[in-house]
Design an enzyme around this catalytic site. Structure first.
Site, short mmCIF file in Angstrom:
data_model
loop_
_atom_site.label_atom_id
_atom_site.label_comp_id
_atom_site.label_asym_id
_atom_site.label_seq_id
_atom_site.Cartn_x
_atom_site.Cartn_y
_atom_site.Cartn_z
N ASN A 110 -14.84 -9.44 -11.45
CA ASN A 110 -15.37 -8.41 -10.56
C ASN A 110 -14.19 -7.73 -9.88
O ASN A 110 -13.12 -8.34 -9.73
CB ASN A 110 -16.27 -9.06 -9.49
N HIS A 112 -13.12 -5.68 -6.31
CA HIS A 112 -13.58 -5.38 -4.95
C HIS A 112 -12.47 -4.64 -4.21
O HIS A 112 -11.30 -5.03 -4.29
CB HIS A 112 -13.93 -6.68 -4.21
N SER A 139 -8.80 -6.20 -5.24
CA SER A 139 -8.66 -7.50 -5.89
C SER A 139 -9.57 -7.56 -7.12
O SER A 139 -10.70 -7.09 -7.09
CB SER A 139 -9.13 -8.63 -4.95
N ASP A 148 -18.39 -11.53 -3.64
CA ASP A 148 -16.97 -11.19 -3.61
C ASP A 148 -16.08 -12.41 -3.39
O ASP A 148 -15.06 -12.35 -2.68
CB ASP A 148 -16.68 -10.12 -2.53
C1 GRF Z 1 -15.06 0.59 -6.70
O1 GRF Z 1 -14.39 0.89 -5.50
C2 GRF Z 1 -15.24 -0.89 -6.87
O2 GRF Z 1 -14.18 -1.64 -6.38
C3 GRF Z 1 -16.47 -1.15 -6.03
O3 GRF Z 1 -17.31 -0.04 -6.28
C4 GRF Z 1 -16.50 1.07 -6.65
C5 GRF Z 1 -16.98 1.53 -8.00
O4 GRF Z 1 -16.35 2.70 -8.42
N1 GRF Z 1 -17.05 -2.43 -6.34
P1 GRF Z 1 -16.46 3.19 -9.92
O5 GRF Z 1 -17.94 3.22 -10.27
O6 GRF Z 1 -15.71 2.24 -10.79
O7 GRF Z 1 -15.86 4.57 -9.93
#
Ligand code: GRF
Length: 238
Positions: A110, A112, A139, A148
């Site tokens: 994942n 985050h 991360s 997370d």
């Molecule tokens: C990213 O900032 C990711 O870290 C978070 O949601 C956002 C998704 O953006 N979990 P994208 O859809 O990859 O443009």
């Protein structure tokens, strides 16, 4: 090269991290390929990115499933059918159940947008700014059932500027996300990562990188490079 690991990417929206992974997978030596993209949201822009790249892209709408277990079993079935070995959540906005996460143990990543374990959950940029942090980041971690959390594979630190808004900080962090997600997937798919006692350990050589200092103090009296590297001619002022 060994066979590339088949990856399933779970998304809910824009898909810019998906785009970074698609681009990385184009590399001749990259150890992964995306076999399927699954969105829980019918209108997710990332679905079009995947189709344009010739990748199977399907919708499994959580609202069309009677409960979470049914929703997740449909996702699991689609992943297995596509031969997926590793899963990447990239802006996937549904919490996965403990049993789903356990069935993909150490095979789900994942991303985050914070320096975990700080600022788990929603709106990390707002909270970093409210707290007056000078450095934030992002991360990539192996997923565990708690939101997370899980062993961290890669992080990037990003400076917080005095006139940042949540959107400006998010945009700066997002650029770093696009660097570390492909890097983390490369390390994991390439078999260079081990999880020992809930920490990631690298099987090969690691190089220490210089610290990120924010704000970067580069005047004559307080040059960070002088402190870090010895005599520095202060070219960093120019
Ligand atoms: C990213 O900032 C990711 O870290 C978070 O949601 C956002 C998704 O953006 N979990 P994208 O859809 O990859 O443009």
């Amino acid at each position: 090269m060994n066979a590339r690991k088949k990856v399933g990417v779970l998304i809910s929206g824009r898909g810019s991290n998906l785009a970074a992974l698609i681009e990385a997978c184009r590399g001749d030596d990259y150890p992964a390929e995306i076999a399927i993209v699954i969105s829980n949201r019918p209108g997710a822009e990332g679905l079009e990115l995947a189709s344009a790249a010739g990748i199977a892209a399907i919708i499994i709408d959580h609202k069309a499933s009677a409960n979470r277990e049914i929703f997740e079993s449909r996702i699991g079935d689609a992943l297995v059918k596509a031969g997926v070995e590793l899963v990447c959540c990239a802006g996937f906005m549904r919490l996965l159940t403990e049993s789903f996460v356990a069935s993909w143990h150490d095979r789900i990543l994942n991303i985050h947008p914070s320096l975990l374990p700080s600022y788990r959950g929603l709106d990390p940029h707002e909270r970093v700014l409210r707290d007056g942090g000078r450095i934030s980041g992002c991360s990539v971690h192996f997923m565990r059932a708690e939101m997370d959390s899980g062993p961290i594979v890669a992080q990037a630190a990003v400076p917080v500027l005095s006139d940042d808004t949540p959107d400006r900080l998010a945009a700066r962090v997002l650029k770093a996300e696009h660097m570390i997600y492909p890097l983390a997937l490369k390390l994991v798919a390439g078999g260079r990562v081990q999880v020992l006692e809930e920490r990631v350990v690298f099987k090969d050589h690691e190089t220490a990188t210089p610290p990120l200092i924010s704000p970067w103090p580069c005047d004559q009296d307080m040059c960070a490079r002088t402190a870090l590297e010895g005599n520095h001619p202060h070219q960093c002022r120019d």
